[in-house]
Each structure stands twice: as C-alpha cells, then as structure tokens.
Design a protein around this motif. Sequence first.
Motif, mmCIF file in Angstrom:
data_model
loop_
_atom_site.group_PDB
_atom_site.id
_atom_site.type_symbol
_atom_site.label_atom_id
_atom_site.label_comp_id
_atom_site.label_asym_id
_atom_site.label_seq_id
_atom_site.Cartn_x
_atom_site.Cartn_y
_atom_site.Cartn_z
ATOM 1 N N PRO A 139 -11.690 -1.150 -9.105
ATOM 2 C CA PRO A 139 -11.796 0.433 -7.771
ATOM 3 C C PRO A 139 -11.573 0.709 -7.000
ATOM 4 O O PRO A 139 -11.110 0.859 -6.610
ATOM 5 C CB PRO A 139 -12.751 1.344 -8.830
ATOM 6 C CG PRO A 139 -13.526 0.205 -9.988
ATOM 7 C CD PRO A 139 -13.674 -0.990 -9.010
ATOM 8 N N SER A 140 -11.735 0.393 -6.021
ATOM 9 C CA SER A 140 -11.687 0.854 -4.352
ATOM 10 C C SER A 140 -10.610 -0.070 -4.125
ATOM 11 O O SER A 140 -9.993 0.279 -2.948
ATOM 12 C CB SER A 140 -13.592 0.444 -3.665
ATOM 13 O OG SER A 140 -13.585 0.530 -1.986
ATOM 14 N N ARG A 141 -10.742 -1.331 -4.216
ATOM 15 C CA ARG A 141 -9.945 -1.904 -3.552
ATOM 16 C C ARG A 141 -8.147 -2.099 -4.362
ATOM 17 O O ARG A 141 -7.205 -1.744 -4.116
ATOM 18 C CB ARG A 141 -10.137 -3.875 -4.077
ATOM 19 C CG ARG A 141 -8.662 -4.057 -3.597
ATOM 20 C CD ARG A 141 -9.033 -6.092 -3.241
ATOM 21 N NE ARG A 141 -7.882 -6.492 -2.772
ATOM 22 C CZ ARG A 141 -7.594 -7.029 -1.430
ATOM 23 N NH1 ARG A 141 -8.201 -5.954 -0.903
ATOM 24 N NH2 ARG A 141 -6.225 -6.899 -1.250
ATOM 25 N N LEU A 142 -8.611 -1.850 -5.932
ATOM 26 C CA LEU A 142 -7.104 -1.424 -6.865
ATOM 27 C C LEU A 142 -6.312 0.692 -6.237
ATOM 28 O O LEU A 142 -5.583 0.494 -5.423
ATOM 29 C CB LEU A 142 -7.521 -0.687 -7.804
ATOM 30 C CG LEU A 142 -6.312 -0.546 -8.506
ATOM 31 C CD1 LEU A 142 -5.215 -1.120 -8.871
ATOM 32 C CD2 LEU A 142 -7.172 0.558 -9.846
ATOM 33 N N ALA A 143 -7.159 1.542 -5.440
ATOM 34 C CA ALA A 143 -6.965 2.779 -4.527
ATOM 35 C C ALA A 143 -7.013 1.974 -3.179
ATOM 36 O O ALA A 143 -5.604 3.420 -3.208
ATOM 37 C CB ALA A 143 -8.299 3.408 -4.581
ATOM 38 N N ASP A 144 -7.245 1.112 -2.572
ATOM 39 C CA ASP A 144 -7.064 0.860 -1.598
ATOM 40 C C ASP A 144 -5.339 0.196 -0.791
ATOM 41 O O ASP A 144 -4.668 0.762 -0.504
ATOM 42 C CB ASP A 144 -7.988 0.293 -0.577
ATOM 43 C CG ASP A 144 -9.204 0.933 -0.177
ATOM 44 O OD1 ASP A 144 -8.679 2.108 -0.312
ATOM 45 O OD2 ASP A 144 -9.977 0.858 0.241
#
Length: 755
Positions: A139-144
């Motif tokens: 999720p974090s990488r997707l958002a970034d």
Amino acid sequence: MVLHLDVGREKSVQALEEAMMENSEILLTSQMDLSIDEPDEDDLYQIGTIAEIKQMLKLPNGTIRVLVEGLKRAKITRFYDRDDFFQVEAKPIEEVEDKTDTKVIALMRSLLEQFEQYVHISKKVSKETLQSVQDIQEPSRLADVIASHLPLKVAEKQALLETFSVNDRLMQLIEILNNEKEVLGLEQKIGQRVKQSMEQTQKEYYLREQLKAIQKELGEKEGKLEETEELRERIKEAKMPKQVEEKALKELTRYEKIPQASAESSVIRNYIEWLVTIPWHEETTDRLDINHAEEILDEDHYGLEKVKERVLEYLAVQELTKSLKGPILCLAGPPGVGKTSLARSIARALERKFVRISLGGVRDEAEIRGHRRTYVGAMPGRIIQGMKKAGSINPVFLLDEIDKMASDFRGDPASAMLEVLDPEQNDSFSDHFIEEPYDLSKVMFITTANNVQTIPAPLLDRMEIISIAGYTEVEKEEIAKRYLLPKQMKEHGLTKGRLQVKDEAILKLIRYYTREAGVRNLEREIATVCRKAAKKIVSGERKRVIVTENTIEEMLGKPRFRYGLAEEEDQVGAATGLAYTTSGGDTLSIEVSLAKGKGELILTGKLGDVMKESAQAAFSYIRSRADELNIDPNFHENVDIHIHVPEGATPKDGPSAGITMATALVSALTGRKVKKEVGMTGEITLRGRVLPIGGLKEKAMSAHRAGLETIIIPKENEKDLEEIPESVRKGLTFISVSHLDEVLQHALGEEHEKE
C-alpha cells in the motif's frame, strides 16, 4: 522512486562528493521557497528522503547529473554548522502497513480505480505505467508511485511525504485524483468548445475564401476589404490637393472601422465617392483658333454679331496670355432669341465640355452650396454636381434663368452665387457637403436672363451684360430658311422633294402669325405646317406639298395678328409710345379723352406708380405752358381728363412714356392730330426737358415691326443708335429731341399748327 537530478549548487555538489566517499547515501529535502538561491536551516522542510546514489556524471556546463534511488522517509533531528555543505542527523521513519486489513485493501482498489480513470482521461500516463502500478502489492509503495505520476505542486507532494499513515495517504490520494478528474473534465469541455469554435472559424474562413474565389471569377467585388482598397487607389489616382487627399484618407480609415450595417457607413461611403468623382485636375485643351470658332458660331447662329465678337475677343486674349480667368458673360434678352443654344455653340467652338443648370425658381441656398453632411440625404449643390457631370475643371458652365432666383426662409441663393461668379474668390469655392475649397477659376461661366432689372445689384456687378434684343424681320426670315425649316422637316420625316415652302410664305407667317422678339413661336408654326403637309402626303391627298403665300392661310387659319400696329390715319388724342418688356420691345398706344367735369385726372390701364407720376408731370407741364400751346388756361377747372393705355389686363410701368402722354394730352386739348407714322419714347420733367431711357434697340425693333416710319428719341440716347441693326436703322428716321416743344413740333401735323 528512481529518478535523475541535475545538481548545480556548490554546497549540493560538495554534499554529493562527500556522500560518494562514505556509503553513497544522501538525504534529499525540498526548499520551502524555491526562489532563494542560498537557503539555510529555516528554509528547508524537516521531512526528507534517504536516497542511495547510483550514478554520477559531470556535464560540460559544470553541472552534475546524478541518478538516485529513494529508500525511506527520514526526519531531520539536528543540523551541523558546515560552510562547504549541509550535514544533519536524521531519524528514519519506519512505516507499518497491514496488507490483509480490509480497509487498506478497499482503499487500494479505490485508488487504483481512480488512477485508471485518471489515466484514461488525461492520456499523459502510458498504459505500461498503469500496468506496472497495478502489479504493486504494498500500500505505501502504491501510494508513493501513484503520487509521483500526478502533476502536484511541491507543497502538495511534501504533504504526502509527511503523511506517515498509509491509510491517510491513500485517502489523500483518492481526494487528489477526484479533483484532478474534475479539472481534466473541465479542461476537456473547454478544449472541445475551443475546438468547435476553431472548426467553425476555419469553416467560415474556408467558405469566405471560396466565395472570394467565385466572386473573383465572376468579376464581382470581394466585400468591404476590397472596396476600401479600391477606394484608396481611386483617391491616389484622383490627384486631389494635399489637404483634400488627407481628409479623404482619414474618412476612409473611419469607413474601414465602422460596421457595414451602420447608417454612418453609407454617409462616409457617399462622401468619399463624391470626392473621387469630382474633377480636380482633368482639363480639356482649348482650341484657340479664331477662324474655326467664327465658323462654328456662324454655322449655328445667324446675326448676333456683338456676342460673337465678344467670344472671339476672349479667344484672342486667351491665346496671347495663356492664363485668363474665366469671364462671366450674361446673355440678356427676351425668350426664344437663342441664349442657351449660343452658350452651347461657344462650348463647341472652344472644344470644352458643356454643362447647363436652370436656376428658375431656386429658393434654397443649399441648391447652390449643398447640404451639410449631418442631414439625411445630404448631397452637394448644383455647382459641384455640374462639375462632376462635366468631368473637367474648365467647362463652359451655363447658369440659365439667373434673373428668376428667389429667396425665402431657406436662404438667399442669389447671395450664394456671388462667390461662384466672383473671379477673385471662386478659386476656393466652398460647398457645405464637400467642405474643402474647390477651384472654379478656370470655368467659363455664362448666365442668361430675360430681365436684368430683377438681378440683385451685387450679382449684376460681377457679370458682363451682352444684350440680345431680338431679331429683325429679315433675320427671322433667314433663320427660318437656314435652321428652323430644315430641322422641322427632318423631325417630321419630310424631304425637299415632298415639301417646299416659298420665301413669301415664310414672310407672311412671320408677319401675320407671330409677334415676338425671338423665334420660338415661329418654329412652332413651321412645325404645324410640316404636320399638315405630312398628313396630306400620308393620306394620299398629295405627293408633294408646295406652301405659298396663298395656301398658308389654309394650313394655319386666319391671320392672328395685323402686320404693323401703326394707326391707319392721324388721330386726335392718341399717340404711339414704345415700351421695353421682358419679351423684347413693343408698341404702346396711349389715348386721351376729354369730358365736361371738375378737372379730374383719371388714369386707367393698370399703370404702375412711375407711369402715373409721368402723367401727373405731363399734366402739370401743360398747365404751366397753356398760353404758349393755345390751350384754355382754365381747362383743368371744367374738363375731366381720362388717360387710358389699352390692354388693361397687362401691368405697365416705367419712365419712358412721359413725352407720349404729354403729346396725347396736348393733341386732345388743342384738337391737333398726331401723325400716324410717328412713335416716341422719353421721360419728361416739369420744365419740359426730355430725359434718356433704356432699351432703345428693342424699342426701335418693335417700331420697325409695327410699321412706324419715324421715332422721336431723347438726345442723350443718340449714342445707342449704333447698337440698332443696320436693316432697322435704314427703315426708320430717328429724331433726337431735348425738349417737349421739339416733340410736339415733329409729332403734331403741320396744317393744324398753321390753324
């Protein structure tokens, strides 16, 4: 994220080199204000990214291109004071994320769906990028990664970087994507609208170009643009004076800016059209050949020697000087003597253009000077209109019937004519419509008038009067044979083989069917003869018509006039006077009747004040000379005297009937007869002096026409005898007198004087 950076600041370059010497790790953070070249601790965000330097390349311009890979978020805890580069202590921020949390999964799906829609609308992100994003599970990488593909401002990106909670970051991105989609939707609508507008404009342009091409093929105008270009060319070609050309170009500029539908547009267009069509420099070359001019004048007119002489004088002076201001000739005379046709012949002799305007009944000053352009339907005056019609700056300009102009509340056109006919000021004639000075100095103005007395004195002063008194019987006969009869025969389709009019028939026609100074009625009677002959030929009654002295009465009826108005025998109390009228000269019979009464003087015959005063003066003179004239001194006490001038329906006035009234009075009071062959003209004073009169030429011709043999004239009028045609002078005896006694001596019969 992996990305390239171009590094140019000295501190940043030093920091890169220091990092490369250590473990290749570097902390990247943004400036709050990008315009500051040398930021310090307070100008930098506290949250940044720890990145690993993958590659470093020095460029020719001195900058370093570096490839970095972002590893994790970090917060600056302490700055170290170093002059050559920034050195800090930073605490990495560990992100905790639960991939199995249903809320996170829902947020990830929603974010991916929103991102997919965004990619579809914006078309700035490739499908491959979308595919790679969809494969990300963290999720974090997707958002970034998604945030890196959005067109965000530095502050918005920093806010996402500082959002440590993955759930919050996903929510923020979903909101950002929603806003971006709305913005993109509006952009698309605006784009479509602009595109439609552009397409419509292009379509109209294409159609207009097609229309221009069609019009060009058909030879038609290409709208207002081509019209203004054409007008500009015409203004240049017109070779106007400099100030007029400037005015025309200024008006043309206004015309270009005003919409075609505007009312003022047509006014300006009309004004420019007048400016370019009036002649400003076009000039015809005069034919200054006196012999040729004389031939033309003689060919067109019989007689009129004085007028022809004046025109030839003008030509002679023009040939010598080459620069004579146009003279203003006034041809004065009764109707039908050829004033207008003479002006036309002058133009033909000079080989100039000819323009004629009639001033009869003109009351409005705007007829001469034009209307101001503020009025609806404004146009130039008749002078400028005439110049446009002539097409040259030196025509022969005929102002017909100048004596019949009138004035009322609309102005005085006679006063406006002063500027036109004054050689000293008509080089800058001002027309209210044109507004710019126009040169009339090269125009040869000719005016005509029936009665010079009705022309205002200032206007008369600017003209050279050439009097055309009328034609003698001999001249009328020649005019009829040379001009009128051939003209009417041609108009009625007759040839010499079909119609022949004998000389004695023409003479009878002149004597018994016309009485005029000119030849207009004579031409009408000749036309009647031609019509009667044409009818006889067409009906088969005759193949050839010969008009003689005997047959003319059959065609025209009984004679309308009695040839010669002289009395058939000597009469008591009746004298023949001579009058001057607008139709030429005429004879005037004055009758005196006596009756018992109280000495009353009765005047009838519709006499004017001047004639009444002449009668009073004659009456008073006779009373003062009663003894010498063998008249009862008390006649005024017991006799009523009635003086009558026949044709009472015609108004009569003028000073020249004085001696005629006195002669008739003396004849009636003494019983002495007045000689039938004697006519007279002259004014009388209370002392019996005879004063000069005007119009002697016209009066002499009327006396000749009436069959008189002797004319008594004032002595001071002897100088005017030269103007009388020789044929008239030969047929008359002129007696000049200075006193009434001489008049009575010549007018009253001798046998009665002896008694």
